[in-house]
Design a protein around this motif. Structure first.
Motif: not given
Length: 225
Positions: A94-100, A157-164
């Motif tokens: 699981v990956v969270l992508v966040h803007d500082v 943060p936006q959250g994702f399944r890594r493979d997606a």
């Protein structure tokens, strides 16, 4: 569920009008990078932190965020996120992508995003209702008034399944967030409640708002003592 958070900090931040990249602007003695990492570093469900930084300031970012892996960003946001994805450990799913540029995201927002991913969503975005009247314009002329009932302002943060997320990044479309790539790949994106405190620092005025929020938080901490 093994979670990593990728922090996008490689942008120039020209609209802020600062002499250095936005991520290095200071609030209350700390940079935006340091503020942005705090709620994730203290979150029990987030194991790994990866900061994608300007290539000429990697050592500085490493000093500011010793608990994180620091990698060089690219020309565009998509390139920077890809650099962060390449640094993930194999077991992360699981990956969270966040803007500082959103330094004050409450931990409750992180909770909601992760709960939705754990519940089966491929992609999750925190959102807020749009309060302003929205007009569609052409040049200086209004051509339509947009119904705001179904509109939402997107945060991180936006959250994702890594493979997606990896599959979505195979697209080369120009987008402003990673969820749009998942949409382009035919994936389903769901929303959770964001927070007014997770606003984005873009213009000089936003720094004044951020200072006020920081002062309010500091005051609340003193009262709690």
């Amino acid at each position: 569920m093994i979670v990593a958070a990728i922090f996008v900090a490689a942008g120039a931040g020209r609209r802020l009008g600062a002499a250095q990249p936005k991520a290095f602007a200071r609030l209350g003695g700390l940079t935006l990078i340091e503020h942005a990492l705090l709620p994730f570093a203290g979150h029990p469900s987030v194991r790994d932190l990866i900061v994608v930084a300007p290539s000429d300031r990697l050592d500085e970012v490493a000093r500011l965020s010793p608990a994180a892996t620091v990698v060089a960003g690219g020309e565009a946001r998509q390139d920077s996120v890809l650099a962060g994805l390449a640094a993930l450990r194999p077991e992360v799913d699981v990956v969270l992508v966040h803007d500082v540029a959103r330094p004050f995201v409450p931990s409750e927002v992180i909770d909601r995003v992760l709960a939705a991913v754990e519940g089966g969503a491929q992609a999750v975005i925190p959102v807020r209702p749009v309060s302003d009247t929205i007009k569609r314009v052409h040049g200086v002329e209004v051509v339509a008034t947009v119904d705001r009932a179904d509109l939402r302002a997107v945060q991180t943060p936006q959250g994702f399944r890594r493979d997606a997320l990896l599959a979505a990044h195979r697209h080369s479309v120009a987008v402003t967030d990673d969820a749009a790539l998942v949409e382009a790949d035919g994936g389903r994106v769901v929303v959770v409640d964001g927070s007014d405190e997770a606003f984005k620092i873009t213009h000089p005025w936003d720094l004044f708002v951020a200072e006020a929020l920081l002062a309010r938080r500091s005051g609340a901490s003193e009262v709690a003592r």
